[in-house]
Motif scaffolding. Structure first.
Motif, mmCIF file in Angstrom:
data_model
loop_
_atom_site.group_PDB
_atom_site.id
_atom_site.type_symbol
_atom_site.label_atom_id
_atom_site.label_comp_id
_atom_site.label_asym_id
_atom_site.label_seq_id
_atom_site.Cartn_x
_atom_site.Cartn_y
_atom_site.Cartn_z
ATOM 1 N N ARG C 46 60.032 70.705 58.246
ATOM 2 C CA ARG C 46 58.814 71.733 58.834
ATOM 3 C C ARG C 46 59.140 73.025 58.053
ATOM 4 O O ARG C 46 58.482 74.004 58.644
ATOM 5 C CB ARG C 46 59.059 71.922 60.223
ATOM 6 C CG ARG C 46 58.812 70.613 61.138
ATOM 7 C CD ARG C 46 58.558 70.577 62.502
ATOM 8 N NE ARG C 46 58.318 69.733 63.121
ATOM 9 C CZ ARG C 46 58.461 69.554 64.626
ATOM 10 N NH1 ARG C 46 58.635 70.446 65.308
ATOM 11 N NH2 ARG C 46 58.389 68.205 64.918
ATOM 12 N N GLY C 47 59.914 73.187 57.424
ATOM 13 C CA GLY C 47 60.355 74.384 56.560
ATOM 14 C C GLY C 47 61.130 74.282 55.461
ATOM 15 O O GLY C 47 61.754 72.980 55.449
ATOM 16 N N SER C 48 61.585 75.311 54.839
ATOM 17 C CA SER C 48 62.391 75.069 53.436
ATOM 18 C C SER C 48 63.985 75.354 54.152
ATOM 19 O O SER C 48 64.243 76.211 54.891
ATOM 20 C CB SER C 48 62.016 76.018 52.602
ATOM 21 O OG SER C 48 63.206 76.155 51.475
ATOM 22 N N GLU C 49 64.647 74.251 53.671
ATOM 23 C CA GLU C 49 66.188 74.492 53.821
ATOM 24 C C GLU C 49 66.619 75.711 53.245
ATOM 25 O O GLU C 49 67.571 76.544 53.658
ATOM 26 C CB GLU C 49 66.844 73.441 53.061
ATOM 27 C CG GLU C 49 67.777 72.469 53.983
ATOM 28 C CD GLU C 49 68.408 71.247 52.941
ATOM 29 O OE1 GLU C 49 69.014 70.647 53.784
ATOM 30 O OE2 GLU C 49 68.357 71.478 51.641
ATOM 31 N N TRP C 50 66.445 76.053 51.908
ATOM 32 C CA TRP C 50 66.912 77.151 51.020
ATOM 33 C C TRP C 50 66.436 78.218 51.439
ATOM 34 O O TRP C 50 67.262 79.170 51.704
ATOM 35 C CB TRP C 50 66.373 76.824 49.474
ATOM 36 C CG TRP C 50 67.100 75.716 48.971
ATOM 37 C CD1 TRP C 50 66.879 74.567 48.865
ATOM 38 C CD2 TRP C 50 68.606 75.760 48.454
ATOM 39 N NE1 TRP C 50 67.821 73.772 48.131
ATOM 40 C CE2 TRP C 50 68.988 74.598 47.997
ATOM 41 C CE3 TRP C 50 69.461 76.791 48.405
ATOM 42 C CZ2 TRP C 50 70.333 74.260 47.244
ATOM 43 C CZ3 TRP C 50 70.716 76.489 47.948
ATOM 44 C CH2 TRP C 50 71.186 75.438 47.369
ATOM 45 N N THR C 51 65.300 78.585 51.860
ATOM 46 C CA THR C 51 65.103 80.140 52.026
ATOM 47 C C THR C 51 65.646 80.198 53.433
ATOM 48 O O THR C 51 66.310 81.490 53.500
ATOM 49 C CB THR C 51 63.355 80.198 52.092
ATOM 50 O OG1 THR C 51 63.027 79.255 53.250
ATOM 51 C CG2 THR C 51 62.692 80.298 50.976
ATOM 52 N N HIS C 52 65.543 79.574 54.321
ATOM 53 C CA HIS C 52 66.303 79.715 55.574
ATOM 54 C C HIS C 52 67.786 79.854 55.414
ATOM 55 O O HIS C 52 68.519 80.738 56.081
ATOM 56 C CB HIS C 52 65.664 78.663 56.689
ATOM 57 C CG HIS C 52 64.610 79.108 57.258
ATOM 58 N ND1 HIS C 52 63.362 78.539 56.537
ATOM 59 C CD2 HIS C 52 64.358 79.548 58.329
ATOM 60 C CE1 HIS C 52 62.421 79.078 57.394
ATOM 61 N NE2 HIS C 52 62.954 79.575 58.304
#
Lengths: 362, 150, 219
Positions: C46-52
């Motif tokens: 549901r979202g990016s691993e990297w940016t978070h």
């Protein structure tokens, strides 16, 4: 022939006035790094001092120390000093050669047994005594024989004091310092490559004047000259404190006379009098002419990681080491990682689910 | 034949020592030391000698100190084992004494705070020698005269 | 061993040993952690691993008001210590020269006066933290020998370095050699103690952020 006259008598017999003598004492006290208030005491002691016999032994050396001494900037005073000591043996300077020279040494030793001063320049090879001999006598034998009846020994130059350049890695001759061989006599180390001429004469003058060994540091060097580091007395010190460093030998900082720490100056760990006494008639010293201090008056100065490497820098090559270490770490990590995984897999395989029946059974 | 004119095309920048090295700050402490010494001299007659060779100087600093001290009314040269220059500075009671050897090289540099540097006085030992000499000279002259009369 | 031999040893073989232990140890620690692995997530991200992950690495460098409920000593002294220590380590000219000899490149240094201030702040913060650790009953109970060991290993380079710049009677050569040795001891201890947080902190921050990112929640 043994001369029993005092220094005062010798000087006045040469027609030297009291003014001349006082001037000599003022310069000598200054040379010995003594406060000017000591001049009367120096004059008093010096006029009553008797000239000591000096035997100068040159071993594994380059004659730079003798050059330094004989090129020293106040020949008249040194001349006077040498009139005041009896230099009975110095195979570089003396006229006599061969067996006559050795006879002079033996004669001086017999006549002044227990009271003569031995000056040594150069290191002593222990690897094979044949590396350095005088009149067929090995250096170590001559040193032991001559030191036996000496009142004190002055090790002039870093070679005699600490082994110096002959002692440097890989030390092919097995060179050692005087203090490695002679253990039962007071030894004054006057280190430097070469030592500052005025420091050599200052030490001799001190012995001549007061007849005893001056106060020494833990490396056997007279604290009057080796009590402070070059860094402590360096006129460029304010730049160090402000963090202003020359980056190369010709950049703006170098032209402005900034601190030479980054160019490998060893001033902070070197004890010597260069920053105060200076060289060449007090003209300058290495740092003043734009080059960092080598640390030549310190033990092992030749093997201390390079003259141009900053003191805080690592001296070993670490590139390959870092690569190998990273690989080794990776291999170990990967191995333990695999072990952990198989351990987990085995644990999971052995795992049996607990059912309601199991609980009811128990 | 090539001329050395080409050298003139190379821009040469000269950097003078003066100004390039900010003084290490020896001048102020030395002047203060002199002021205190003068005070002692005035109050109790105590003399002070400062050995300039025992102070690590930056290039040009000694000259600066001498310039600050200036020149006074008295200057003298002593000829003993080479020339020694004794000068009173612009501050009365402050003297500079520079000893040179027979090769004219400086072997001692002092600032003396005193009424008159000791070395300028005739020394008792030299006076004794002088007395002996004058007696000898007189005796010689008198014997010569009595010889002439005879 | 003479003073000179001591200095030559710490500048050469000593540094080699310390670096070897540090690198082997840290690579091992990081790889061991990494290879534990995670089960493959079958849920739709549901979202990016990297940016978070990266965002959390950065954001957790700052504190929040909620975290002050247990008092300010650890928080304030902790921040002061970390910033002061890093500035001192990386921006004293002599240290930059050491890094240049290790890495082959350097960077501009800060004025020594500023570094003296950061060193004093670092020392003061460490002393405050030690005092707090000894007086606060909870913290004291939670502390084991490793907390005191790591405190000493961090304090030792700071205090010897401070004495080295400010010359307090001890010969420069001995002090310099001791200072370099203290840094080497710190390097050696890092992989085996909680000091390894100099790297693992960022890994765990990334991990927490990345998990939250995949699930689409705030980290």
């Amino acid at each position: 022939m043994k001369d029993t006259r005092t220094v005062g008598e010798i000087l006045s017999s040469q027609g030297i006035s009291r003014r001349g003598f006082l001037k000599f004492c003022a310069a000598t006290a200054s040379m010995m790094a003594m406060p000017p208030s000591m001049v009367p005491a120096v004059a008093q002691a010096l006029s009553n001092a008797r000239r000591p016999s000096v035997i100068w032994l040159s071993f594994q050396e380059c004659t730079g120390c003798t050059e330094s001494l004989t090129r020293s900037h106040s020949p008249t005073l040194e001349g006077l000093l040498f009139d005041s000591i009896s230099l009975d043996y110095h195979h570089t300077l003396q006229v006599a050669a061969g067996s006559a020279a050795e006879e002079a040494r033996e004669h001086a030793m017999q006549e002044n047994d227990g009271s003569y001063l031995v000056v040594v320049d150069g290191s002593i090879p222990l690897g094979n005594p044949g590396y350095s001999t005088i009149a067929g006598i090995s250096n170590v034998d001559m040193l032991k024989e001559t030191a036996a009846g000496a009142a004190a020994i002055v090790a002039v130059g870093t070679c005699a004091a600490f082994g110096g350049i002959p002692h440097a890695n890989p030390n092919p001759t097995g060179a050692v310092a005087v203090s490695d061989i002679i253990k039962d006599k007071p030894i004054i180390n006057v280190s430097g490559c070469p030592p500052i001429p005025i420091v050599i004469t200052g030490v001799l003058a001190h012995y001549l004047t007061f007849g005893k060994v001056p106060e020494l540091d833990d490396l056997g060097r007279p604290t009057a000259f080796f009590g402070q580091t070059i860094h402590d007395r360096c006129y460029r010190r304010p730049f160090y404190d402000k963090g202003l460093f020359a980056e190369t030998f010709d950049d703006e900082g170098a032209q402005q006379g900034w601190c030479l720490y980054k160019l490998g100056c060893k001033g902070p760990v070197t004890y010597n009098a260069c920053a105060v006494s200076k060289w060449n008639s007090g003209t300058s010293f290495p740092i003043q002419s734009g080059h960092g201090c080598f640390g030549c008056s310190e033990p092992d100065f030749w093997d201390s990681g390079g003259f141009y490497r900053p003191l805080s820098a690592t001296t070993a090559d670490v590139g390959t080491l870092a690569g190998v270490a990273a690989l080794a770490g990776a291999a170990a990590g990967a191995a333990i990682g695999r072990m952990n995984r198989s351990h987990r897999a085995r644990a999971q395989a052995r795992h049996e689910k607990l059912t309601i029946d199991d609980i009811e059974e128990s | 034949m090539s001329t050395p004119d080409g050298l003139h095309d190379i821009a040469i920048e000269t950097h003078s020592d003066a100004g390039a090295y900010p003084a290490t700050g020896n001048d102020l402490p030395i002047l203060h030391e002199i002021r205190h010494a003068l005070q002692r001299l005035a109050q109790s007659g105590e003399k002070t000698v400062i050995d300039l060779q025992a102070i690590p100087m930056a290039p040009g600093e000694e000259e600066r100190i001498l310039q600050l001290l200036g020149r006074g009314e008295v200057s003298a040269t002593i000829d003993a084992l080479g020339p020694s220059e004794v000068r009173e500075t612009a501050f009365a009671g402050v003297w500079t004494v520079y000893h040179r050897n027979t090769n004219n090289e400086v072997v001692g540099k002092f600032i003396e705070i005193t009424h008159c540097p000791d070395l300028l006085h005739s020394q008792p030992e030299d006076i004794a020698t002088g007395m002996a000499q004058i007696r000898e000279t007189l005796a010689e002259l008198e014997s010569k005269q009595s010889g002439d009369q005879a | 061993m003479t003073e000179t031999e001591f200095l030559n040893w710490v500048r050469g073989p000593g540094m080699q040993i310390a670096l070897a232990v540090f690198i082997v140890g840290m690579v091992y620690r990081v790889l061991e952690n990494y290879l534990i692995g995670r089960k493959q997530s079958l849920a739709e991200p549901r979202g990016s691993e990297w940016t978070h992950g990266v965002g959390t690495m950065w954001r957790r460098s700052f504190t929040r008001a909620k975290l002050t409920t247990r008092g300010y000593v650890t928080l304030v002294a902790g921040y002061i210590f970390h910033i002061a220590f890093l500035v001192t380590l990386f921006f004293l000219a002599q240290h930059v020269e050491m890094f240049r000899s290790l890495l082959g490149f350097g960077w501009p240094a800060l004025p020594p006066l500023l570094i003296t201030i950061t060193a004093v702040l670092g020392i003061a913060a460490l002393l405050a933290l030690l005092a707090h650790r000894l007086t606060d009953p909870v913290k004291r109970m939670l502390s084991d020998y490793q907390d005191y060991l790591t405190w000493f290993l961090t304090f030792f380079p700071l205090i010897t370095g401070f004495l080295l710049i400010n010359r307090v009677g001890i010969p420069y050569k001995t002090l310099l050699a001791t200072h370099i040795l203290s840094f080497e001891l710190l390097l050696i201890a890092i992989p085996f103690t909680k000091l390894s947080h100099i790297i693992t902190t960022f890994i765990s921050r990334w991990y927490n952020g990345a998990i939250a990112g995949v699930k689409g929640v705030q980290s």
